[in-house]
Design an enzyme around this catalytic site. Structure first.
Site, short mmCIF file in Angstrom:
data_model
loop_
_atom_site.label_atom_id
_atom_site.label_comp_id
_atom_site.label_asym_id
_atom_site.label_seq_id
_atom_site.Cartn_x
_atom_site.Cartn_y
_atom_site.Cartn_z
N ASP A 1 -14.83 -2.31 3.89
CA ASP A 1 -13.74 -2.94 4.80
C ASP A 1 -12.72 -2.02 5.22
O ASP A 1 -13.65 -0.30 5.19
CB ASP A 1 -12.65 -3.79 3.69
CG ASP A 1 -12.71 -2.53 2.35
OD1 ASP A 1 -13.38 -1.91 2.86
OD2 ASP A 1 -11.01 -2.79 2.43
N GLU B 1 -11.08 -2.72 -0.79
CA GLU B 1 -10.46 -0.56 -0.71
C GLU B 1 -9.28 -1.24 -0.12
O GLU B 1 -7.78 -0.78 -0.45
CB GLU B 1 -11.98 0.39 -0.72
CG GLU B 1 -11.12 1.88 -1.54
CD GLU B 1 -10.74 2.34 -0.20
OE1 GLU B 1 -9.95 3.17 -0.83
OE2 GLU B 1 -10.23 2.14 1.26
#
Length: 554
Positions: free
Chosen positions: A177, A242
């Protein structure tokens, strides 16, 4: 002369200047970019060359191949001999993989991008499946949104290559991400179209963390392309949240502690960067306590400053007043108890900082300032890595658009954080900050109300640099870069490191390949081709070095 050509290669070459060889040697082996048809000396007893024909052609699309003539080891068998030379052909193959991944707008902070995030996780899983890995997409539940609705979290990808109980097992952690990005933030190129400019690959996620994840995948591919057994068992755990706090991952790690992680010896994280042009190993990160300070119960709605200014006690004035008491102009934190909890700087640590390659002038130029808080290298590094700091990030409810607006906000929310270091405890810091701000606010005798909330409480992480996993890292860097690495800490927070350490009890190492100027989270984030390719070499070498760590019976 004895010896033979070893056909080694992978992928399709682009223009001749893109054809690079990758390898290591205990001797003087250093491999430059080679144009087709050229040869180059690479140390005693070895020569590199391209062959445009012959029976050993080993490129996926039947193009020019790369080989090694070794006249020092007749009949060298790379499967069974400690790899003195290992070569992996790299071309546009790496660029195209990164380009495909960067093109996916896997912004975990934007719920409207959640389908892209799910697609990114599927993409990573498919890549590992095609390599023959044992792959699972692990459901980690739902995310509760502020409005009470729920949204499926992106599944966590796990993969395994090899299960030999006689080998060491490493687990590679990474995330795919990214932070938000758009052209009008100030990007020079489309952030989701990986663009090569002067050897730098620009795109959101290029350095944080898609290219490093791919570099580890390419390292496994290299052994496969050579039909060599991996020297260690390799596992992957790749997440997609994250950048917003790794929602659901800690519970998954706890649940898998005695299953997926049971046979893991070492956990590797490559989600950080070098400090300078010298390669580095990271052995510590700061934690983070993130706070909201809300001044509420002021006017029932925003007011015209001309009509009501001077008649009400403004929430914004109260908020600015208490924020001004967090830190003094010299960077000293004024909250009682914070500085007193910090572990003292040892003589050994001071010496380590003194030896690190770091240029204050380059650092100032990179970030565009004329003056820093501290003028010595050791003081600056210490305050960057191992002392706490307060940063004020913004005020919600205040007018921030272009132009003018003469308004008195009815409610304002300050957002600030305190980076944690050993031996600080987030639970203690929460109480210290809350009590202090309420005390300061009470002295203002304002009719408004203050609410303080800690929304993130991440602990710092610190490792032992004498652990064998770090010795393997030092040896791999020496093989590939021919230098000793800097041993550094990271001022930012990577909460998963402490989670892995606390839950699994395994040794953790951070092995960055990102450059010091990659611009993580910023406009024009990039990963240099050099770091991407050399980083892949380094990871290949590291797997070999870990295999040399002797297993001890318990």
């Amino acid at each position: 002369m004895g010896g033979r050509w070893l056909p080694l290669g992978l992928g399709s070459w682009g223009r001749s200047g893109d054809c690079l060889a990758v390898g290591w040697s205990p001797g003087a082996l250093r491999l430059p970019a080679l144009a087709a048809g050229l040869t180059a000396s690479s140390g005693p007893g070895a020569a590199l060359g391209f062959c445009s024909g012959g029976t050993w052609k080993y490129i996926c699309h039947g193009c020019t191949g790369l080989g090694l003539w070794d006249n020092t080891h007749t009949g060298l068998n790379l499967r069974h001999v400690v790899p003195k030379y290992l070569f992996y052909g790299i071309s546009t193959h790496l660029f195209l993989c990164s380009q495909e991944w960067v093109a996916i707008e896997s912004d975990s902070s934007n719920v409207l991008k959640r389908p892209d995030l799910h697609h990114m996780m599927e993409k990573a899983a498919q890549k590992l499946r095609l390599m023959g890995g044992m792959v699972e997409l692990v459901d980690i539940g739902q995310q509760e949104l502020p409005d009470g609705q729920t949204l499926a979290l992106p599944k966590v990808v796990t993969a395994q290559f090899g299960s030999d109980p006689n080998k060491r097992t490493v687990c590679i952690y990474g995330h795919v991400d990214v932070q938000p990005a758009k052209m009008d933030d100030g990007w020079a190129t489309d952030p989701y179209n990986l663009t090569d400019i002067n050897g730098n690959l620009y795109g959101r996620g290029a350095s944080d963390n898609k290219a490093p994840v791919l570099a580890w995948i390419h390292a496994v591919e290299a052994y496969q392309a050579l039909h060599m057994e991996l020297p260690v068992n390799v596992k992957f755990i790749i997440e997609g949240m994250e950048e917003t706090g790794s929602n659901g991952l800690e519970d998954m790690i706890v649940a898998q502690r005695d299953i997926f992680f049971s046979d893991v010896d070492y956990i590797i994280i490559s989600d950080c960067g070098w400090l300078s042009r010298r390669p580095a190993l990271t052995y510590g990160t700061r934690g983070n306590c993130y706070f909201f300070a809300e001044v509420i119960e002021g006017p029932k709605q925003d007011l015209h400053s001309g009509v009501y200014g001077g008649t009400v006690i403004e929430p914004m004035t109260d908020l600015i007043g208490i924020l001004d008491t967090l830190i003094d102009p010299n960077g000293k934190i004024l909250i009682p108890g914070i500085r007193e909890a910090v572990a003292p700087l040892s003589d050994e640590e001071w010496k380590m900082y003194q030896d690190i390659q770091f240029d204050l002038e380059n650092y100032k130029n990179k970030i565009g300032v004329d003056q820093l808080m501290y003028n010595s290298k050791v003081d600056l590094l210490a305050h960057m890595w191992r002392y706490p700091t307060v940063s004020i990030h913004g005020i919600q409810g205040a007018f921030s658009d272009h132009g003018t607006k003469t308004v008195i906000p009815a409610k304002v929310v300050a957002k600030f954080s305190i980076r944690q270091v050993p031996n600080m405890d987030p639970a203690v810091v929460k109480k210290q900050v809350t009590d202090y701000l309420h005390l300061v606010f009470s002295k203002r005798k304002s009719p408004n109300k203050l609410k303080v909330t800690m929304v993130i409480g991440a602990k710092p992480w610190l490792a032992d640099t004498q652990d064998p996993v770090f010795e393997a890292g030092k040896a791999a860097i020496k093989r590939v870069f021919n230098v000793d690495p800097d041993l550094i800490r990271e001022g930012a927070t990577i909460p998963i490191a402490r989670t892995f350490q606390d839950v699994t009890g395994k040794s953790i190492i951070m092995m960055p390949i990102g450059g010091f100027d990659d611009g993580l989270h910023s406009q024009n984030e990039k990963m240099s081709r050099y770091n991407y390719i050399e980083g892949t070499k380094y990871f290949i070498a590291y797997l070999h070095e870990v295999s040399l760590i002797k297993k001890t019976s318990v």
